[in-house]
Each structure stands twice: as C-alpha cells, then as structure tokens.
Design an enzyme around this catalytic site. Structure first.
Site, PDB file in Angstrom:
ATOM      1  N   SER A   1       0.653  -1.344   0.031  1.00  0.00           N
ATOM      2  CA  SER A   1       0.090   0.010  -0.034  1.00  0.00           C
ATOM      3  C   SER A   1       0.917   1.323  -0.033  1.00  0.00           C
ATOM      4  O   SER A   1       1.696   1.688   0.943  1.00  0.00           O
ATOM      5  CB  SER A   1      -0.796  -0.122   1.287  1.00  0.00           C
ATOM      6  OG  SER A   1      -1.368   1.219   1.446  1.00  0.00           O
TER       7      SER A   1
ATOM      8  N   HIS B   1      -1.192  -1.136  -4.181  1.00  0.00           N
ATOM      9  CA  HIS B   1      -2.488  -1.056  -3.634  1.00  0.00           C
ATOM     10  C   HIS B   1      -2.638   0.607  -3.366  1.00  0.00           C
ATOM     11  O   HIS B   1      -1.877   1.106  -2.790  1.00  0.00           O
ATOM     12  CB  HIS B   1      -2.450  -1.861  -2.226  1.00  0.00           C
ATOM     13  CG  HIS B   1      -3.812  -1.837  -1.454  1.00  0.00           C
ATOM     14  ND1 HIS B   1      -4.869  -2.652  -1.822  1.00  0.00           N
ATOM     15  CD2 HIS B   1      -4.228  -0.991  -0.406  1.00  0.00           C
ATOM     16  CE1 HIS B   1      -5.854  -2.374  -0.918  1.00  0.00           C
ATOM     17  NE2 HIS B   1      -5.538  -1.303  -0.337  1.00  0.00           N
TER      18      HIS B   1
ATOM     19  N   ASP C   1      -4.826   3.442  -1.894  1.00  0.00           N
ATOM     20  CA  ASP C   1      -5.817   3.611  -0.921  1.00  0.00           C
ATOM     21  C   ASP C   1      -6.388   5.106  -1.008  1.00  0.00           C
ATOM     22  O   ASP C   1      -5.788   6.014  -0.855  1.00  0.00           O
ATOM     23  CB  ASP C   1      -5.161   3.447   0.632  1.00  0.00           C
ATOM     24  CG  ASP C   1      -5.254   2.021   0.619  1.00  0.00           C
ATOM     25  OD1 ASP C   1      -6.102   1.229   0.911  1.00  0.00           O
ATOM     26  OD2 ASP C   1      -3.909   1.751   1.304  1.00  0.00           O
TER      27      ASP C   1
ATOM     28  N   MET D   1      -9.074   7.474   0.021  1.00  0.00           N
ATOM     29  CA  MET D   1     -10.289   7.643   1.114  1.00  0.00           C
ATOM     30  C   MET D   1     -10.572   9.320   1.025  1.00  0.00           C
ATOM     31  O   MET D   1      -9.932  10.386   0.542  1.00  0.00           O
ATOM     32  CB  MET D   1      -9.437   7.883   2.561  1.00  0.00           C
ATOM     33  CG  MET D   1      -8.629   6.468   2.735  1.00  0.00           C
ATOM     34  SD  MET D   1      -7.923   6.275   4.592  1.00  0.00           S
ATOM     35  CE  MET D   1      -7.000   4.848   4.290  1.00  0.00           C
TER      36      MET D   1
ATOM     37  N   HIS E   1      -8.389   0.598  -3.939  1.00  0.00           N
ATOM     38  CA  HIS E   1      -9.105   0.542  -2.886  1.00  0.00           C
ATOM     39  C   HIS E   1      -9.895   1.648  -2.730  1.00  0.00           C
ATOM     40  O   HIS E   1      -9.430   2.648  -2.003  1.00  0.00           O
ATOM     41  CB  HIS E   1      -8.302   0.010  -1.709  1.00  0.00           C
ATOM     42  CG  HIS E   1      -9.271  -0.467  -0.491  1.00  0.00           C
ATOM     43  ND1 HIS E   1      -8.606  -0.575   0.783  1.00  0.00           N
ATOM     44  CD2 HIS E   1     -10.413  -0.556  -0.278  1.00  0.00           C
ATOM     45  CE1 HIS E   1      -9.443  -0.861   1.536  1.00  0.00           C
ATOM     46  NE2 HIS E   1     -10.731  -0.754   1.081  1.00  0.00           N
TER      47      HIS E   1
ATOM     48  N   MET F   1     -12.314   3.627  -0.492  1.00  0.00           N
ATOM     49  CA  MET F   1     -13.127   3.807   0.732  1.00  0.00           C
ATOM     50  C   MET F   1     -13.754   5.370   0.632  1.00  0.00           C
ATOM     51  O   MET F   1     -13.363   6.304   1.142  1.00  0.00           O
ATOM     52  CB  MET F   1     -11.910   4.071   1.928  1.00  0.00           C
ATOM     53  CG  MET F   1     -11.357   2.562   2.333  1.00  0.00           C
ATOM     54  SD  MET F   1     -10.044   2.297   2.983  1.00  0.00           S
ATOM     55  CE  MET F   1      -8.804   2.680   1.848  1.00  0.00           C
TER      56      MET F   1
ATOM     57  N   MET G   1     -11.450  -6.756   5.354  1.00  0.00           N
ATOM     58  CA  MET G   1     -10.501  -5.738   6.014  1.00  0.00           C
ATOM     59  C   MET G   1     -10.183  -6.412   7.306  1.00  0.00           C
ATOM     60  O   MET G   1     -11.098  -6.732   8.013  1.00  0.00           O
ATOM     61  CB  MET G   1     -11.356  -4.586   6.413  1.00  0.00           C
ATOM     62  CG  MET G   1     -11.467  -3.481   5.024  1.00  0.00           C
ATOM     63  SD  MET G   1      -9.974  -3.056   4.069  1.00  0.00           S
ATOM     64  CE  MET G   1      -9.111  -1.996   5.814  1.00  0.00           C
TER      65      MET G   1
ATOM     66  N   ASP H   1      -6.599  -6.889   4.141  1.00  0.00           N
ATOM     67  CA  ASP H   1      -5.820  -5.546   4.230  1.00  0.00           C
ATOM     68  C   ASP H   1      -6.149  -4.981   5.748  1.00  0.00           C
ATOM     69  O   ASP H   1      -7.090  -4.996   6.363  1.00  0.00           O
ATOM     70  CB  ASP H   1      -6.760  -4.683   3.248  1.00  0.00           C
ATOM     71  CG  ASP H   1      -6.157  -3.403   3.293  1.00  0.00           C
ATOM     72  OD1 ASP H   1      -5.072  -3.016   3.851  1.00  0.00           O
ATOM     73  OD2 ASP H   1      -6.851  -2.447   2.447  1.00  0.00           O
TER      74      ASP H   1
HETATM   75  C1  DX5 Z   1      -6.513   0.758   5.920  1.00  0.00           C
HETATM   76  C2  DX5 Z   1      -5.964   0.815   4.287  1.00  0.00           C
HETATM   77  C3  DX5 Z   1      -4.882  -0.179   4.333  1.00  0.00           C
HETATM   78  C4  DX5 Z   1      -3.723   0.185   4.989  1.00  0.00           C
HETATM   79  C5  DX5 Z   1      -2.655  -0.816   5.303  1.00  0.00           C
HETATM   80  O1  DX5 Z   1      -7.697   1.923   5.702  1.00  0.00           O
HETATM   81  O2  DX5 Z   1      -7.190   0.398   3.484  1.00  0.00           O
HETATM   82  O3  DX5 Z   1      -4.534  -0.704   2.938  1.00  0.00           O
HETATM   83  O4  DX5 Z   1      -3.059   1.289   4.239  1.00  0.00           O
HETATM   84  O5  DX5 Z   1      -1.738  -0.285   6.010  1.00  0.00           O
HETATM   85  P1  DX5 Z   1      -1.137  -1.453   7.301  1.00  0.00           P
HETATM   86  O6  DX5 Z   1      -0.443  -2.421   6.502  1.00  0.00           O
HETATM   87  O7  DX5 Z   1       0.158  -0.742   7.758  1.00  0.00           O
HETATM   88  O8  DX5 Z   1      -1.920  -1.757   8.041  1.00  0.00           O
HETATM   89 ZN    ZN Z   2      -6.457  -0.525   1.458  1.00  0.00          ZN
END
Ligand code: DX5
Ligand code: ZN
Length: 234
Positions: free
Chosen positions: A10, A35, A37, A39, A68, A70, A141, A179
C-alpha cells in the site's frame, strides 16, 4: 493446486517525496499489485489520494493498479478511476445498496476491469451475497479502514475462510485479499485460511529494506499456505 500469494504494497505508507523509487523497489521485489488507498474524508475520516495520482502511477509501472475505494459515492467515481488506469477496483459493501452493489460490479466489468467488493471488520459476509458469484476479488478488512499502521484484528482469518466457503457454494473462486496489519506474524494466519493477496503498508514501507520485508511476508505466507494444503491432503 498450490498458488503462491501475491503481495500488494500500500503506497499510503510509501515516501510521497520519492514515490517512483519506492514503486521501483517493490516492483523489483516481485510485488503483485500496487495497492492504492483512496479515502474521501467521509466514508472514512481520513483523506488520501485520488484520480490525478493514479493517472501518473499507472503510466509509471507495469505492476497492476489495485485501487481500494474507501469513498461514499463509488458509482459516481468508478468511471473516473477506470479512465485513470485501474486494473482492479474495490468498493465497499457498506457504501452501497444491494442494487448499487450489483450495478457497480456491472459498471467495472463493462470496462474490462476486475471488480472487487470489500467488507469492514464488523460487516457480516452475508452482505456479499448479491455479487459473490460475479466478483473477481473479495477484500476482507482486518482493521477498521481509515489509517495505516493499525494492529490486525484477531479472527479476521475466520472471515477469510467464510468468504472462501460462500464463494465456492456460489460456484465462484474469487481472489481473497486481506488488508490491515499484515506482516510476517499475521500473514501466515490469513494465508492458511485461504487469502491470495496480502496488502502490506507499514510492514513493507516502514522497513529499512522494503524489498526484503516484502519477500519475508511472502515467504511466511506461502509456507503457511503450503502447510494448510498438505493438511487438507490437496
Ligand atoms: C487501511 C488501508 C490499508 C492500510 C494498510 O484503511 O486500506 O490499505 O494502508 O496499512 P498497514 O499494512 O500498515 O495496516
Ligand atoms: Zn487498503
């Protein structure tokens, strides 16, 4: 048959001032996906990255982009991420109605992109039923989405096994991705339960040697996966 796990680092935990070097590093170490992320500060409290960054990233590497989402409005934004070069798009079951879930998968597939749906730790896997026969991947998750560097929630491996069983029943074999809080200690748990793709943020990018860290997680997961298969007599 034994299929090795893939690691999806990620980039939320990468060095934003030197993303190209970090991506190069994980690509050379054999990362299966990048990956990304996304948000929106609404579905989750945090705000991270979006379309303009994905556009540049997808041009900069051959490693597939695993996006991903969110976000609260996946149906609106999915086309934007498709256009920006996503190879797999994951949206959250909690962000949509049943009808919208089906529509989101259809929209992604129509563009020739792989479709995935995710459940937060407290969401039962039953909500996946409308699309379980059609998705290419399910993301379980193992932390509350929103931040990297959190601890793995115990019992997430049980949920992985539930999704595997549910998909099999529906005649599908989607990839199972996990994840949150995945590292050398937790990767074996989820890999033994049937996880195929492991997201690693801090376990890879906070390490002194990200390439070595990636391989260490991969090795630990594959060892557990092999042992689990041997146990099943497969
Ligand atoms: C959390 C994200 C993850 C996160 C993973 O909301 O979707 O992808 O960045 O980070 P680690 O592996 O450090 O938990
Ligand atoms: Zn993620």
């Amino acid at each position: 048959m034994f299929q090795p796990v893939k690691i999806a680092p990620s980039i939320l935990s990468a060095n934003f001032m030197n993303l190209e070097a970090d991506i190069d590093r994980i690509a050379k170490a054999g990362a299966g996906y990048v990956h990304v992320d996304v948000m929106d500060g609404h579905f989750v409290p945090n705000l991270t990255m979006g379309v303009p960054l994905l556009k540049q990233l997808s041009k900069a590497t051959d490693v597939p982009m695993d996006v991903h989402l969110m976000i609260s409005n996946p149906l609106v934004q999915i086309p934007w991420f498709i256009a920006a070069g996503a190879d797999i798009i994951t949206f959250h079951a909690e962000a949509v109605t049943e009808e919208e879930m089906v529509e989101a998968v259809r929209l992604i597939h129509e563009a020739g992109v792989k479709a995935a749906v995710s459940v937060k730790p407290k969401t039962p896997v039953e909500v996946l039923r409308p699309v379980i026969a059609d998705v290419d991947m399910v993301l379980v998750m193992s932390v509350e989405p929103g931040f990297s560097g959190q601890s793995y929630i115990e019992g997430s491996d049980v949920k992985v096994a539930q999704v595997v069983a549910m998909a099999r029943e529906a005649g599908n074999e989607p990839l199972i991705q996990v994840d949150g809080g995945i590292g050398v200690k937790t990767a074996p748990l989820v890999a033994a339960a049937g996880a195929d793709v492991l997201v690693c943020g801090n376990a890879v990018f906070a390490a002194e040697d990200p390439a070595a860290a990636l391989r260490a997680v991969e090795d630990a997961a594959n060892e557990a996966r092999l042992a689990a298969l041997a146990k099943q007599g497969a």
